[in-house]
Design an enzyme around this catalytic site. Structure first.
Site, PDB file in Angstrom:
ATOM      1  N   ILE A   1       0.819  -1.225   0.000  1.00 15.31           N
ATOM      2  CA  ILE A   1       0.000   0.000   0.000  1.00 15.31           C
ATOM      3  C   ILE A   1       0.847   1.267   0.000  1.00 15.31           C
ATOM      4  O   ILE A   1       0.353   2.335  -0.334  1.00 15.31           O
ATOM      5  CB  ILE A   1      -0.980   0.047   1.196  1.00 15.31           C
ATOM      6  CG1 ILE A   1      -0.241  -0.132   2.526  1.00 15.31           C
ATOM      7  CG2 ILE A   1      -2.084  -0.986   1.034  1.00 15.31           C
ATOM      8  CD1 ILE A   1      -1.067   0.251   3.728  1.00 15.31           C
TER       9      ILE A   1
ATOM     10  N   TYR B   1      -3.072  -2.135  18.740  1.00 18.24           N
ATOM     11  CA  TYR B   1      -4.033  -2.269  17.636  1.00 18.24           C
ATOM     12  C   TYR B   1      -5.012  -1.089  17.646  1.00 18.24           C
ATOM     13  O   TYR B   1      -5.186  -0.397  16.638  1.00 18.24           O
ATOM     14  CB  TYR B   1      -4.765  -3.600  17.807  1.00 18.24           C
ATOM     15  CG  TYR B   1      -5.866  -3.858  16.824  1.00 18.24           C
ATOM     16  CD1 TYR B   1      -5.596  -4.044  15.474  1.00 18.24           C
ATOM     17  CD2 TYR B   1      -7.197  -3.942  17.244  1.00 18.24           C
ATOM     18  CE1 TYR B   1      -6.611  -4.298  14.571  1.00 18.24           C
ATOM     19  CE2 TYR B   1      -8.213  -4.198  16.362  1.00 18.24           C
ATOM     20  CZ  TYR B   1      -7.923  -4.371  15.023  1.00 18.24           C
ATOM     21  OH  TYR B   1      -8.934  -4.626  14.134  1.00 18.24           O
TER      22      TYR B   1
ATOM     23  N   GLY C   1      -6.731  -7.292  29.439  1.00 20.18           N
ATOM     24  CA  GLY C   1      -7.260  -6.229  28.581  1.00 20.18           C
ATOM     25  C   GLY C   1      -8.653  -6.477  28.040  1.00 20.18           C
ATOM     26  O   GLY C   1      -9.149  -5.688  27.239  1.00 20.18           O
TER      27      GLY C   1
HETATM   28  O1  LIG Z   1     -10.561 -18.900  23.120  1.00 20.26           O
HETATM   29  C1  LIG Z   1     -11.242 -17.937  23.437  1.00 20.26           C
HETATM   30  C2  LIG Z   1     -11.288 -16.751  22.659  1.00 20.26           C
HETATM   31  C3  LIG Z   1     -12.065 -15.696  23.109  1.00 20.26           C
HETATM   32  N1  LIG Z   1     -12.769 -15.784  24.277  1.00 20.26           N
HETATM   33  C4  LIG Z   1     -13.598 -14.653  24.705  1.00 20.26           C
HETATM   34  O2  LIG Z   1     -14.565 -14.423  23.709  1.00 20.26           O
HETATM   35  C5  LIG Z   1     -14.836 -13.040  23.575  1.00 20.26           C
HETATM   36  C6  LIG Z   1     -14.565 -12.643  22.132  1.00 20.26           C
HETATM   37  O3  LIG Z   1     -13.178 -12.752  21.892  1.00 20.26           O
HETATM   38  P1  LIG Z   1     -12.509 -12.585  20.451  1.00 20.26           P
HETATM   39  O4  LIG Z   1     -13.285 -13.357  19.457  1.00 20.26           O
HETATM   40  O5  LIG Z   1     -11.063 -12.834  20.593  1.00 20.26           O
HETATM   41  O6  LIG Z   1     -12.777 -11.057  20.117  1.00 20.26           O
HETATM   42  P2  LIG Z   1     -12.377  -9.774  20.983  1.00 20.26           P
HETATM   43  O7  LIG Z   1     -11.233  -9.983  21.856  1.00 20.26           O
HETATM   44  O8  LIG Z   1     -13.636  -9.288  21.608  1.00 20.26           O
HETATM   45  O9  LIG Z   1     -11.815  -8.856  19.828  1.00 20.26           O
HETATM   46  C7  LIG Z   1     -12.621  -8.168  18.962  1.00 20.26           C
HETATM   47  O10 LIG Z   1     -12.885  -6.929  19.528  1.00 20.26           O
HETATM   48  C8  LIG Z   1     -11.734  -6.164  19.802  1.00 20.26           C
HETATM   49  C9  LIG Z   1     -12.170  -4.919  20.520  1.00 20.26           C
HETATM   50  O11 LIG Z   1     -13.109  -4.270  19.788  1.00 20.26           O
HETATM   51  C10 LIG Z   1     -11.010  -5.883  18.505  1.00 20.26           C
HETATM   52  O12 LIG Z   1      -9.828  -5.241  18.823  1.00 20.26           O
HETATM   53  C11 LIG Z   1     -10.705  -7.149  17.769  1.00 20.26           C
HETATM   54  O13 LIG Z   1     -10.267  -6.808  16.487  1.00 20.26           O
HETATM   55  C12 LIG Z   1     -11.931  -7.990  17.628  1.00 20.26           C
HETATM   56  O14 LIG Z   1     -11.587  -9.229  17.078  1.00 20.26           O
HETATM   57  C13 LIG Z   1     -13.930 -12.331  24.580  1.00 20.26           C
HETATM   58  O15 LIG Z   1     -14.664 -12.086  25.725  1.00 20.26           O
HETATM   59  C14 LIG Z   1     -12.831 -13.371  24.867  1.00 20.26           C
HETATM   60  O16 LIG Z   1     -12.310 -13.258  26.152  1.00 20.26           O
HETATM   61  C15 LIG Z   1     -12.732 -16.930  25.032  1.00 20.26           C
HETATM   62  O17 LIG Z   1     -13.359 -17.014  26.095  1.00 20.26           O
HETATM   63  N2  LIG Z   1     -11.968 -17.980  24.597  1.00 20.26           N
END
Ligand SMILES: O=c1ccn([C@@H]2O[C@H](COP(=O)(O)OP(=O)(O)O[C@H]3O[C@H](CO)[C@@H](O)[C@H](O)[C@H]3O)[C@@H](O)[C@H]2O)c(=O)[nH]1
Length: 329
Positions: A52, A141, A284
């Protein structure tokens, strides 16, 4: 119809957006370096593998294809992984995004839709989260995405750039026909990990935290179907073409689901057991991230159509069953 340049069009959200724009009759040209994207996910014949920040390449693409607007997904989207990436990498990609925006402006492209994130809000004090909430990201990020939003604002003042930043909550699901879907390596997102467990590729799904201040103690997120996200990008492009004001919009449904609700729904839809393991909270992770969605509804007429848990998990399940190893490359 006009030509749209999509950077990162080989990625998860990018590839679904490319397809949606093509179905609407747009000409679409993709620029992707294929570092994390997949060639097979790019459904337009107009495809460039490149960087890019390559100003000469951007000029060539813009003039050859008569590009009128861009959708910028590339370079800052390594999601879970990016949170641990070295500062140098992140800084480099943030600068590349600036260079890309500059190259667009220099070549007369003054409309851009940017792939932003709810991570710009950090640990919100109030939910649902409105666009007026403080932007206090807590990871690299979120910081890098916010930095580009601010750079877009600067380019608006200096060069008359028109921009919309879409702050996604949790992207989920796959194309209804199973042709394209989510294939991150390594995978860190909840729904694909749950479905890999359903397929027997993992022994169990770890539930990160059971003592959050939520109805069942697990974290709540606002999941949005990737096809709804694609629609939000198309609406944002249209709004810019119609001369609507620049700014940032949340993209979510305004409704949250807990980790346990997701696992329960996946058990029901797949008919598989899906064992779970309790694990500590992930650093976090806020308890609840749910969008206030009034702004995008009022200004862009956007309402999520496919983002019920059933549709998101069923479409993702179809994808995982047909492509258990992701894209074949
Ligand atoms: O193995 C796993 C993976 C995730 N989680 C939970 O599932 C939820 C969703 O997690 P995940 O799918 O990893 O998404 P987030 O961490 O919520 O991240 C999303 O939301 C973030 C904040 O907006 C953005 O930075 C990211 O790009 C986006 O993917 C969260 O509560 C995690 O703690 C689990 O319990 N087990």
């Amino acid at each position: 119809m006009s030509t749209i340049l999509v950077t990162g069009g080989a990625g998860y959200i990018g590839s679904h957006t490319v397809r949606h724009l093509m179905e609407q009759g747009h000409e679409v040209v993709v620029l992707d370096n294929l570092r994390t994207g997949h060639r097979a996910a790019v459904l337009t014949p107009h495809f460039y593998v490149g960087d890019i920040s390559d100003a000469a390449l951007i000029a060539e693409i813009v003039h050859k294809h008569k590009v009128v607007a861009a959708v910028h997904f590339a370079a800052l989207s390594l999601v879970g992984e990016s949170m641990k990436l070295p500062t140098k990498y992140l800084e480099g990609n943030t600068i590349k995004s600036q260079q890309f925006i500059q190259a667009l402006v220099e070549n007369g492209v003054r409309r851009i839709v940017f792939s932003s994130t709810a991570a710009v809000y950090g640990m919100p004090a109030v939910v649902p989260i409105s666009e007026r909430s403080p932007t206090l990201p807590i990871n690299p990020y979120g910081i890098s995405k916010l930095f580009i939003e601010q750079y877009l604002q600067m380019a608006q003042t200096l060069y008359g750039l028109k921009w919309i930043a879409l702050r996604y909550f949790n992207a989920a699901g796959a194309a209804q026909d199973g042709r394209i879907g989510e294939a991150h390596d390594p995978e860190t997102h909840l729904i694909p990990l749950v479905l890999q467990t359903a397929l027997g590729q993992r022994n169990s799904i770890s539930v990160f935290g059971q003592d959050y201040d939520t109805p069942d103690g697990t974290a709540v997120r606002d999941y949005i179907h990737v096809e709804d996200l694609a629609d939000a990008h198309a609406r944002a492009l249209q709004a810019l073409a119609d001369g609507k004001a620049s700014g940032a919009y949340n993209v979510g449904t305004g409704r949250g689901y807990s980790v346990l609700e997701v696992i329960e729904a996946a058990r029901r839809i797949t008919g598989r057991p899906i064992p779970l393991t309790n694990a500590p909270r992930r650093e976090g992770d806020p308890a609840v991230l749910v969008a206030q969605v009034d702004r995008i509804r009022t200004e862009l007429g956007f309402v999520a159509q496919h983002s019920d848990l059933e549709s998101m998990i069923a479409s993702a399940w179809k994808w995982h069953q047909h492509h258990p190893e992701g894209y074949e490359e």
